[in-house]
Design an enzyme around this catalytic site. Sequence first.
Site, PDB file in Angstrom:
ATOM      1  N   GLU A 249      26.794  85.994  17.325  1.00 44.70           N
ATOM      2  CA  GLU A 249      27.147  86.954  16.317  1.00 44.70           C
ATOM      3  C   GLU A 249      26.570  88.335  16.805  1.00 44.70           C
ATOM      4  OE1 GLU A 249      30.213  87.093  14.885  1.00 44.70           O
ATOM      5  OE2 GLU A 249      30.574  85.106  15.346  1.00 44.70           O
TER       6      GLU A 249
ATOM      7  N   SER B 216      48.398  61.817 -46.335  1.00 43.62           N
ATOM      8  CA  SER B 216      47.335  61.004 -47.292  1.00 43.62           C
ATOM      9  C   SER B 216      46.117  60.979 -46.546  1.00 43.62           C
ATOM     10  CB  SER B 216      47.968  59.629 -47.483  1.00 43.62           C
ATOM     11  OG  SER B 216      48.927  59.911 -48.324  1.00 43.62           O
TER      12      SER B 216
END
Length: 615
Positions: free
Chosen positions: A91, A379
Amino acid sequence: MKRGIGFLLLFVMFASLSVLFISISQQAAEARRMNAAVRENLQALPVRYPEPIVFLDAHGEVFHEDYTQFRSPLPLGDIPVFIRRLFIANEDADFYDHIGFDAGGILRAIAANAERGGMSEGASTITQQLARMRYLTSEKTYERKAEELFLARSLESSMSKDEIFEAYLNEMYFSNGVYGIGAASLYYFSRPLADLNEAEMAFIAAIPNNPSLYDPLKNFSATKERQERLLEAMPITEEKRNALAAQSIVLNVKTKKTDAPAYASFVLNELRQLISEAEGFSEQLRSGSAQKRAAAQKALDLAVSDTLSRGAVIETAMQPVKQEQVAAAVRRHTAPHHVEGAAVAVSNDLREVAAIAGGSQYQEAGFNRAYQAIRPPASAFKPLAVYAPLFEETRLPLSSKVSGGPYCADGFCPDNYGDAWYGEVTLLEAFRNSYNTPALRLFHSIGAEKVFNYLEPFGFAYLTSSDKGPASSIGGLERGVTPYELAGAYTSFIDGFYRPPRSIRSVKSRTGEVLYEWPEHELAVWHPETVRKIRIMLAETVKSGTAASVMESTSYTGAKTGTTNNFHDYWIAGLNDRYTAAVWVGTDTPENLQRLERQELQMAIFSEVLKPVRY
């Protein structure tokens, strides 16, 4: 014609470069000012990429990951020398010598582009590529190239060469949502970069040049061919080059872990609460002015976003075998009947959330009924809102009598199940059979204010001022509670102490630094005698009361059931020697489910949720 346009572009670019170099040499002060301005702008744009969130179960194993971009940054020193040399050779051979760009390379690229009549040659250095990845688009124009040069020069002024190279290797795109060389190794080979051989390193290094063309999952042969071209540029012997090229490449692609999505959803919700408490936002959100609350909310959003974007490892209390058991129980008993369900199991010893089922067939990011479904508990609320406060206030024995006949309070006149009326019944009998009128009488005798004082430590988030009325005696709340809240409150019947059950043990950075932990503190909420009596009543309800179909799997099992008006919701909550749990069965849009009353789905689920498992 194309050649003429190309030479015209060549002339324009030469002119631009001349201006640039003259500016650098003859107008140094102006150049420094511009460079400082660019550098200031770069510093004002923090470079932060979202990193994965990893969820660990109670045994330290990964069970879930949350990310859209898979990243695993590595310090330059942890990146093998071979792969560093490979990128330099292919690169930017002069990377450690140039000032951010290569003037000679640029001129050669311009000439080549002019010859072709377009712009294809880029001549970008590693620094230029990093500038492009961070700040620019990928369009190929001379204007964009000029911007790239300025940005590259500024990066060189503000970062060392090693810092630039490290960033470059960590920010390159490797296709399939993978960024950085470290993540590419984990994704394509399921091994850390340091564990790859050199042929494998060269293979993944082939991808970034053109992530679509060199996607190894779609174009393996093209990627292999580029790997061999990369090796040709390496300063190694022909023998070694051929040996590396000849090595077989076998991919072992990572699969994103998405186990237990309902539990992961709960963890992320709890993480927000944890950050809010740790950073001091909770107090501002509870008691500040509207303006301060809005500011605190915004600050909290930013803090949560920051934590998530940095990546984190969240250590949780999830017990994987238990999680599968609970999710399977809800799915198996609700799906055939086209109803929904939710369940939460808390470990009694550590008061941690061991497992969660968020729905019949919960899907990731869906509505998590374990902590988002707010329903009247009926309940199942009586032990908390009536009987425990009663024993705290009076010390009455379980054999004390209360009337089961008609009773009204402030215009509220509930019926007992089946419209039945009873004479004098014991407290144990009233509880075990879930009679409503005795519960209302007892609630009224204690007083709503005192009852709600006892409820306060549990932090029920959806109680309202209107709930301080007689309907609360039988769980008839305006909005309700969540299965998580109810399970948490029932843990107080383990030993009289309460601390909110948590799923998060710690939140750590990816380097192991502890970011957040819950402080350890608990409250004494019930007297030991109150706990003893409630546990007896819950156990009797399982043995011969409304929860008689619950299967006992340890030496102790106690529970309380609840069914709302018109059979919209079926509840059960309770505990055994190992776990405390709450189960809800219903539909997202309430409807009459009397057809399921005899099926007792909630109790079948509850029996499985409490069943101990082997690890």
